[in-house]
Design a protein around this motif. Structure first.
Motif, PDB file in Angstrom:
ATOM      1  N   LEU A  47       0.851  -1.186   0.000  1.00 32.03           N
ATOM      2  CA  LEU A  47       0.000   0.000   0.000  1.00 32.03           C
ATOM      3  C   LEU A  47       0.890   1.241   0.000  1.00 32.03           C
ATOM      4  CD1 LEU A  47      -2.754  -0.994   2.599  1.00 32.03           C
ATOM      5  CD2 LEU A  47      -2.714  -1.388   0.127  1.00 32.03           C
ATOM      6  N   TYR A  48       0.353   2.332  -0.498  1.00 30.12           N
ATOM      7  CA  TYR A  48       1.122   3.567  -0.622  1.00 30.12           C
ATOM      8  C   TYR A  48       0.407   4.688   0.141  1.00 30.12           C
ATOM      9  CZ  TYR A  48       3.265   0.997  -4.457  1.00 30.12           C
ATOM     10  OH  TYR A  48       3.908   0.051  -5.211  1.00 30.12           O
ATOM     11  N   GLN A  49       1.175   5.358   1.033  1.00 30.00           N
ATOM     12  CA  GLN A  49       0.624   6.512   1.748  1.00 30.00           C
ATOM     13  C   GLN A  49       1.278   7.785   1.214  1.00 30.00           C
ATOM     14  OE1 GLN A  49       1.191   6.714   6.023  1.00 30.00           O
ATOM     15  NE2 GLN A  49      -0.756   7.777   6.269  1.00 30.00           N
ATOM     16  N   PRO A  50       0.474   8.743   0.749  1.00 26.33           N
ATOM     17  CA  PRO A  50       1.050   9.950   0.141  1.00 26.33           C
ATOM     18  C   PRO A  50       1.781  10.807   1.185  1.00 26.33           C
ATOM     19  CG  PRO A  50      -1.234   9.634  -0.528  1.00 26.33           C
ATOM     20  CD  PRO A  50      -0.989   8.677   0.590  1.00 26.33           C
ATOM     21  N   ILE A  51       2.823  11.475   0.724  1.00 30.89           N
ATOM     22  CA  ILE A  51       3.528  12.515   1.468  1.00 30.89           C
ATOM     23  C   ILE A  51       3.274  13.816   0.711  1.00 30.89           C
ATOM     24  CG2 ILE A  51       5.754  13.349   2.293  1.00 30.89           C
ATOM     25  CD1 ILE A  51       6.703  10.447   2.354  1.00 30.89           C
ATOM     26  N   ILE A  52       2.648  14.794   1.388  1.00 27.83           N
ATOM     27  CA  ILE A  52       2.158  15.995   0.730  1.00 27.83           C
ATOM     28  C   ILE A  52       3.087  17.174   0.998  1.00 27.83           C
ATOM     29  CG2 ILE A  52       0.204  17.578   0.510  1.00 27.83           C
ATOM     30  CD1 ILE A  52      -0.356  14.755  -0.469  1.00 27.83           C
ATOM     31  N   ASP A  53       3.390  17.914  -0.053  1.00 27.05           N
ATOM     32  CA  ASP A  53       4.016  19.225   0.086  1.00 27.05           C
ATOM     33  C   ASP A  53       2.869  20.245   0.047  1.00 27.05           C
ATOM     34  OD1 ASP A  53       5.279  21.636  -0.113  1.00 27.05           O
ATOM     35  OD2 ASP A  53       6.696  21.015  -1.647  1.00 27.05           O
ATOM     36  N   VAL A  54       2.654  20.947   1.158  1.00 25.82           N
ATOM     37  CA  VAL A  54       1.469  21.790   1.257  1.00 25.82           C
ATOM     38  C   VAL A  54       1.497  22.953   0.275  1.00 25.82           C
ATOM     39  CG1 VAL A  54       1.095  21.175   3.665  1.00 25.82           C
ATOM     40  CG2 VAL A  54       2.517  23.160   3.105  1.00 25.82           C
ATOM     41  N   HIS A  55       2.641  23.239  -0.347  1.00 26.79           N
ATOM     42  CA  HIS A  55       2.722  24.323  -1.321  1.00 26.79           C
ATOM     43  C   HIS A  55       2.734  23.826  -2.753  1.00 26.79           C
ATOM     44  CE1 HIS A  55       3.084  27.004   1.911  1.00 26.79           C
ATOM     45  NE2 HIS A  55       4.390  26.925   2.116  1.00 26.79           N
ATOM     46  N   HIS A  56       3.040  22.550  -2.969  1.00 26.06           N
ATOM     47  CA  HIS A  56       3.194  22.057  -4.347  1.00 26.06           C
ATOM     48  C   HIS A  56       2.451  20.759  -4.612  1.00 26.06           C
ATOM     49  CE1 HIS A  56       6.784  24.569  -3.561  1.00 26.06           C
ATOM     50  NE2 HIS A  56       6.542  25.008  -4.787  1.00 26.06           N
ATOM     51  N   GLY A  57       1.777  20.183  -3.652  1.00 32.71           N
ATOM     52  CA  GLY A  57       0.978  18.983  -3.911  1.00 32.71           C
ATOM     53  C   GLY A  57       1.691  17.702  -3.528  1.00 32.71           C
ATOM     54  N   LEU A  58       1.425  16.643  -4.290  1.00 31.62           N
ATOM     55  CA  LEU A  58       1.942  15.309  -3.990  1.00 31.62           C
ATOM     56  C   LEU A  58       3.457  15.283  -4.166  1.00 31.62           C
ATOM     57  CD1 LEU A  58       1.341  12.355  -3.285  1.00 31.62           C
ATOM     58  CD2 LEU A  58       1.054  11.916  -5.721  1.00 31.62           C
ATOM     59  N   HIS A  59       4.178  15.012  -3.081  1.00 33.54           N
ATOM     60  CA  HIS A  59       5.645  14.965  -3.116  1.00 33.54           C
ATOM     61  C   HIS A  59       6.163  13.550  -3.302  1.00 33.54           C
ATOM     62  CE1 HIS A  59       9.838  15.414  -2.008  1.00 33.54           C
ATOM     63  NE2 HIS A  59       9.662  14.546  -1.033  1.00 33.54           N
ATOM     64  N   ALA A  60       5.602  12.571  -2.584  1.00 31.43           N
ATOM     65  CA  ALA A  60       6.104  11.196  -2.647  1.00 31.43           C
ATOM     66  C   ALA A  60       5.013  10.251  -2.147  1.00 31.43           C
ATOM     67  CB  ALA A  60       7.372  11.038  -1.796  1.00 31.43           C
ATOM     68  N   VAL A  61       5.245   8.974  -2.357  1.00 32.18           N
ATOM     69  CA  VAL A  61       4.393   7.931  -1.790  1.00 32.18           C
ATOM     70  C   VAL A  61       5.300   6.954  -1.048  1.00 32.18           C
ATOM     71  CG1 VAL A  61       2.476   8.075  -3.411  1.00 32.18           C
ATOM     72  CG2 VAL A  61       4.457   6.703  -4.013  1.00 32.18           C
ATOM     73  N   GLU A  62       4.924   6.637   0.193  1.00 29.67           N
ATOM     74  CA  GLU A  62       5.701   5.689   0.982  1.00 29.67           C
ATOM     75  C   GLU A  62       5.091   4.296   0.836  1.00 29.67           C
ATOM     76  OE1 GLU A  62       7.209   4.797   5.577  1.00 29.67           O
ATOM     77  OE2 GLU A  62       5.924   6.522   5.132  1.00 29.67           O
ATOM     78  N   ALA A  63       5.937   3.310   0.467  1.00 31.89           N
ATOM     79  CA  ALA A  63       5.481   1.937   0.277  1.00 31.89           C
ATOM     80  C   ALA A  63       5.439   1.227   1.624  1.00 31.89           C
ATOM     81  CB  ALA A  63       6.413   1.194  -0.678  1.00 31.89           C
ATOM     82  N   LEU A  64       4.267   0.661   1.968  1.00 36.13           N
ATOM     83  CA  LEU A  64       4.057  -0.019   3.241  1.00 36.13           C
ATOM     84  C   LEU A  64       3.561  -1.433   2.960  1.00 36.13           C
ATOM     85  CD1 LEU A  64       2.217   2.887   5.088  1.00 36.13           C
ATOM     86  CD2 LEU A  64       4.637   2.291   5.256  1.00 36.13           C
ATOM     87  N   VAL A  65       4.136  -2.422   3.660  1.00 32.24           N
ATOM     88  CA  VAL A  65       3.788  -3.817   3.404  1.00 32.24           C
ATOM     89  C   VAL A  65       2.547  -4.199   4.210  1.00 32.24           C
ATOM     90  CG1 VAL A  65       5.347  -4.630   5.230  1.00 32.24           C
ATOM     91  CG2 VAL A  65       4.637  -6.189   3.424  1.00 32.24           C
ATOM     92  N   ARG A  66       1.727  -5.045   3.626  1.00 33.05           N
ATOM     93  CA  ARG A  66       0.559  -5.602   4.290  1.00 33.05           C
ATOM     94  C   ARG A  66       0.467  -7.086   3.961  1.00 33.05           C
ATOM     95  NH1 ARG A  66       1.188  -1.496   6.352  1.00 33.05           N
ATOM     96  NH2 ARG A  66      -0.290   0.205   6.751  1.00 33.05           N
ATOM     97  N   TRP A  67       0.052  -7.863   4.966  1.00 40.17           N
ATOM     98  CA  TRP A  67      -0.090  -9.315   4.796  1.00 40.17           C
ATOM     99  C   TRP A  67      -1.438  -9.736   5.382  1.00 40.17           C
ATOM    100  CZ3 TRP A  67       2.514 -13.547   8.211  1.00 40.17           C
ATOM    101  CH2 TRP A  67       2.162 -14.808   7.713  1.00 40.17           C
ATOM    102  N   ARG A  68      -2.302 -10.256   4.536  1.00 43.94           N
ATOM    103  CA  ARG A  68      -3.591 -10.766   4.984  1.00 43.94           C
ATOM    104  C   ARG A  68      -3.489 -12.284   5.119  1.00 43.94           C
ATOM    105  NH1 ARG A  68      -8.838  -8.159   2.678  1.00 43.94           N
ATOM    106  NH2 ARG A  68      -8.061  -6.640   4.202  1.00 43.94           N
ATOM    107  N   HIS A  69      -3.449 -12.754   6.379  1.00 45.66           N
ATOM    108  CA  HIS A  69      -3.337 -14.185   6.655  1.00 45.66           C
ATOM    109  C   HIS A  69      -4.669 -14.866   6.318  1.00 45.66           C
ATOM    110  CE1 HIS A  69      -2.809 -17.892   8.986  1.00 45.66           C
ATOM    111  NE2 HIS A  69      -1.503 -17.646   8.912  1.00 45.66           N
ATOM    112  N   PRO A  70      -4.618 -16.059   5.699  1.00 43.39           N
ATOM    113  CA  PRO A  70      -5.884 -16.708   5.302  1.00 43.39           C
ATOM    114  C   PRO A  70      -6.796 -17.031   6.475  1.00 43.39           C
ATOM    115  CG  PRO A  70      -4.005 -18.172   4.993  1.00 43.39           C
ATOM    116  CD  PRO A  70      -3.444 -16.823   5.273  1.00 43.39           C
ATOM    117  N   GLU A  71      -6.250 -17.184   7.688  1.00 41.78           N
ATOM    118  CA  GLU A  71      -7.067 -17.528   8.851  1.00 41.78           C
ATOM    119  C   GLU A  71      -7.124 -16.404   9.875  1.00 41.78           C
ATOM    120  OE1 GLU A  71      -5.513 -21.091  10.474  1.00 41.78           O
ATOM    121  OE2 GLU A  71      -5.828 -22.296   8.666  1.00 41.78           O
ATOM    122  N   LEU A  72      -6.000 -15.694  10.060  1.00 41.42           N
ATOM    123  CA  LEU A  72      -5.920 -14.694  11.125  1.00 41.42           C
ATOM    124  C   LEU A  72      -6.243 -13.289  10.640  1.00 41.42           C
ATOM    125  CD1 LEU A  72      -2.629 -15.964  12.805  1.00 41.42           C
ATOM    126  CD2 LEU A  72      -4.986 -16.531  13.414  1.00 41.42           C
ATOM    127  N   GLY A  73      -6.446 -13.114   9.345  1.00 42.62           N
ATOM    128  CA  GLY A  73      -6.740 -11.783   8.824  1.00 42.62           C
ATOM    129  C   GLY A  73      -5.469 -10.959   8.665  1.00 42.62           C
TER     130      GLY A  73
END
Length: 835
Positions: A582-608
């Motif tokens: 998943l990607y969470q945006p990093i915003i520059d309040v004067h110029h808009g979208l600056h970057a996206v931070e990549a974050l890992v997610r794992w959905r376990h088939p039983e534990l969610g």
């Protein structure tokens, strides 16, 4: 069989079998290679075309910018009165000192002054080095002055050395005195890219200029280029050079460039193809070889059996009642000697009759049968017993465990499994040697035999671990508490034998044991689960202070079992590529979208959904950091490529990376290769590293970081302020960015100390020319406080949760326009997108 005979037999067998049967492997492999090569060629062609266009745009921009700057500087120097004084006889050295004091000349610039006769009157270099009249740049300007009169500012270019090109302008002096006398011309020269000139022709910009810029005469520009010669286009505006040539941009022959770029790929494909063919051919040849050796052994054995059978037939004919053969026949004597193990002379001297001989044969055959039984017994011992301790080995333990599980199921009787580990055995080996360690294992095995009952099964499980199956079928009270008490008493008797040092190899050596106990229910389906529980209990015993005996309890060992299960499931998820980014945006309040931070997610088939910190801790504990890190970099780069292409703009990719991953040799090159495979340029990537992960940075980690920085990648010091916050890290790591942890951002409106800390970090970063990103921005009020402190790069739920690349693409850039405007005036009452 001799090697020559084996080779001849092999050749004969190959002729009989015919060529290797490849099935569909060879044509499918060739088809796959052709598809891969064609696809790679198409991709590389597109890449080279885009790269060529980008390079040409960069060079044109550089030339235009340099000429504009030079023209502005030339206007200044043409109106500078001391230059006119130099033409009228002023001391040149005094004029040079005035030029140096003015600080209007760049270090790489060259200022030349010519009189009305176009003779050099003054030459000065920005670096303070004198210029000789015979210098290449001086001769180049004189040639162009001779070619045409200078009435206004004109762009020129000169070749200095083999690869360096200098841009310049020539202009008539504009002072009122010079205009009246019509004398004097000033020339200003500067390398196209001063940094490339300082670092040499091997720099990237130097190589780029040498590859794309060349001199061409008008005649050459107007004619068709020769085969394999690149076409050229004049640089706009036209820049004159020596001997009537102009500066031109080369248009490389893309098929040739594409072919050169494909050479490493073709070599790799060839190696892969050879490996595939070898992988297919080697098993076939090995199978042929094994079959040939087997056939040769069968033929040899058959001939030996036939010879022995013929000799035995002759012997039996002699022993029969109708036999009249002589006892001294060589063949019979040879067989008798081999059968009885006696020389021929002894058999010849024996005067017994056929009946006594038959009795001896029967006795000898009985001895042979006994020898075979002993041989089989020895083979079984070698396969099922440990040669050092004479205890059953791991294989025998599993066989016995299966039998005991079946017996317990039939009789509805539980049993106990114990795992016994010798504490600090590695220290014993390292301190006293392996012979002392072996003696300690033998002593432990002897004590276990002395304590155990006849119906108990003891084995050496491996290394310094022993396993015991305790039979409890004779117990009258079969309650769980009583059975555990009996097992615990046995463990106490065993550990008490090691309360005093034991004599080993002439010394008294202290030895202690850790014992893990688990009760196996009679209806338990999987004995492996019982082994896992015993092992977990043993490791819990090692961590206890008061006693080294632990009975498995679900509540106290649940964490270890769950951790191991997650480890096994994580391996499966990596193998099946089930992790997602998943990607969470990093915003520059004067110029808009600056970057996206990549974050890992794992959905376990039983534990969610598994929390990221749990996932990373599991990977770190079970040494999965390397495969997990490489998988996440690949997934993040793949999603970012599509995200950037769809959103437009120029957002960066922020990648979290652990210190363990950077401690692997050549990891810097591996990361760049992964990014390149997804067409992601390293200059668009920011690596986020926590203070804790590089607290003890080794040489390998430092080399990898230097390699990545050299590629253009930026470094960000994540969670700044929560670790040791050593300012030395800012010097050793040389980050481009600091990320303030949300622990300081969240209480900004309520905690004055948090506000002071954030303000201090912002001031420090500003003084060091570092970018600051604030994490955990959840409200508009906190965002406004940060903006007032000068922290314009912000990240948090106020702007967006972590989203998939598809969600961000669907939202588009418009989703972030509500948070900024070019003037910096923040909108009021703004609701965060995406609840």
């Amino acid at each position: 069989m001799s090697p020559g005979k084996l080779l001849r037999s092999w050749i004969k067998e190959e002729r009989r079998e015919g060529p290797l049967r490849w099935d569909h492997t060879l044509p499918l492999t060739i088809l796959l290679v052709a598809v891969v090569v064609a696809t790679t060629a198409a991709v590389r062609g597109l890449q080279e075309r885009h790269r060529h266009e980008d390079d040409q745009a960069t060079i044109l921009t550089l030339v235009e910018t340099s000429l504009h700057d030079l023209q502005a500087s030339a206007r200044h120097w043409s109106r500078w009165a001391p230059l006119t004084s130099a033409l009228n006889g002023a001391d040149p050295q005094a004029v040079r000192q005035q030029i140096s004091r003015s600080e209007a000349l760049y270090r790489a610039d060259q200022l030349l002054l010519f009189n009305a006769s176009k003779q050099l009157q003054l030459a000065h270099s920005g670096n303070g080095q004198p210029l000789a009249p015979e210098a290449e740049s001086v001769r180049c300007v004189q040639e162009q002055l001779d070619a045409a009169a200078v009435k206004e500012i004109q762009p020129i270019a000169c070749a200095v050395g083999k690869k360096q090109i200098q841009l310049g302008v020539i202009a008539p002096l504009q002072t009122w005195r010079a205009q009246r006398s019509g004398q004097g011309t000033v020339a200003l020269l500067r390398p196209i890219h001063p940094e490339a000139a300082d670092s040499g022709s091997d720099s990237r910009m130097g190589l780029l200029l040498a590859r794309h810029l060349a001199w061409r005469t008008p005649t050459e520009l107007g004619t068709q280029p020769l085969p394999l010669q690149p076409a050229a286009t004049p640089v706009k505006p036209v820049v004159s050079g020596p001997k009537g040539a102009v500066l031109a941009l080369l248009n490389p022959i893309l098929p040739l460039v594409q072919g050169r770029s494909l050479l490493p790929d073709l070599l790799l494909v060839s190696v892969v193809l050879a490996a595939v063919l070898a992988t297919r051919a080697i098993p076939l040849l090995e199978r042929r070889q094994r079959r040939l050796i087997h056939l040769q052994a069968e033929r040899l054995a058959t001939r030996r059996i036939q010879r022995t059978s013929r000799k035995l037939d002759r012997l039996l004919e002699r022993l029969g009642p109708s036999s009249s053969s002589s006892r001294t026949q060589p063949v019979e004597d040879e067989v008798m000697a081999k059968l009885f193990g006696a020389p021929n002379s002894e058999l010849e001297s024996a005067g017994e009759g056929p009946r006594h001989l038959t009795a001896q044969v029967e006795h000898k055959l009985s001895q042979v049968a006994s020898s075979f039984e002993r041989l089989l017994s020895t083979a079984k011992a070698l396969a099922l017993f440990d040669s050092l301790t004479d205890l059953p080995n791991r294989r025998y333990f599993f066989e016995r465990l299966a039998i005991e599980s079946q017996r317990a199921r039939r009789s509805d009787t539980p049993f106990v499994i114990m795992f016994i580990d010798v504490d600090k055995f590695k220290m014993i080996n390292d301190t006293y040697g392996h012979h002392v360690g072996d003696a300690a294992l033998i002593a432990v095995a002897d004590h276990m035999r002395a304590v155990s009952r006849r119906e108990d099964f003891i084995s050496r499980y491996g290394g310094d671990e022993f396993a015991l199956i305790m039979d409890l079928s004779a117990m009258e009270d079969r309650s769980e508490d009583n059975l555990k008490a009996q097992a615990y008493q046995f463990a106490v008797r065993l550990t008490e034998r090691f309360q005093e040092p034991i004599p080993i190899a002439g010394m008294n050596l202290p030895v202690s044991l850790s014992v893990g106990i688990t009760l196996v229910d009679s209806q338990e389906a999987d004995p492996q689960q019982a082994i896992q529980r015993s092992d977990a209990a043993m490791y819990q015993a090692k961590n206890q202070i008061d006693t080294r005996i632990s009975i498995f309890d679900v509540s106290s060992n649940k964490h270890e079992l769950d951790s191991y299960r997650l480890f096994a499931d994580l391996q499966t998820a990596l193998h099946k590529h089930d992790l997602r980014i998943l990607y969470q945006p990093i915003i520059d309040v004067h110029h808009g979208l600056h970057a996206v931070e990549a974050l890992v997610r794992w959905r376990h088939p039983e534990l969610g959904d598994i929390p990221p910190d749990v996932l990373l801790n599991i990977a770190d504990h079970y040494r999965l950091t390397l495969p997990l890190g490489l998988e996440l970099i690949t997934l993040a780069a793949r999603g970012y490529a599509s995200l950037r292409a769809s959103l437009g703009g120029d957002p960066r990719l922020a990648l979290n990376i652990s210190g363990h991953l950077l401690s692997h040799p050549q990891m810097g090159q591996t990361i760049l290769n992964l990014l390149d495979s997804q067409l992601v340029h390293p200059q668009k990537v920011t690596l986020e590293i926590t203070e804790q992960s590089v607290m003890e940075m080794g040489r390998t980690t430092e080399e990898n970081l230097q390699y990545l920085r050299a590629s253009g990648m930026q470094l960000s010091l994540d969670d700044f302020g929560t670790g040791h916050s050593s300012l030395m890290r800012l010097i050793t790591l040389q980050p481009s960015e600091l990320k303030i942890d949300k622990a300081f951002v969240t209480p900004l409106q309520t905690d004055p100390n948090a506000l002071r800390v954030v303000s201090l970090v912002a001031t420090l970063a500003r003084r060091m020319n570092l970018r600051v990103v604030a994490e955990g921005v959840e409200t508009q009020e906190i965002s406004e406080v940060l903006t007032k402190l000068g922290i314009t790069h912000q990240q948090g739920f106020y702007f967006s949760h972590a989203r998939s690349s598809g969600d961000l693409i669907a939202a588009g850039q418009r989703a972030f326009q509500r948070f900024f405007n070019p003037e910096g005036a923040r909108p009021s009452n703004t609701a965060a997108p995406w609840s």
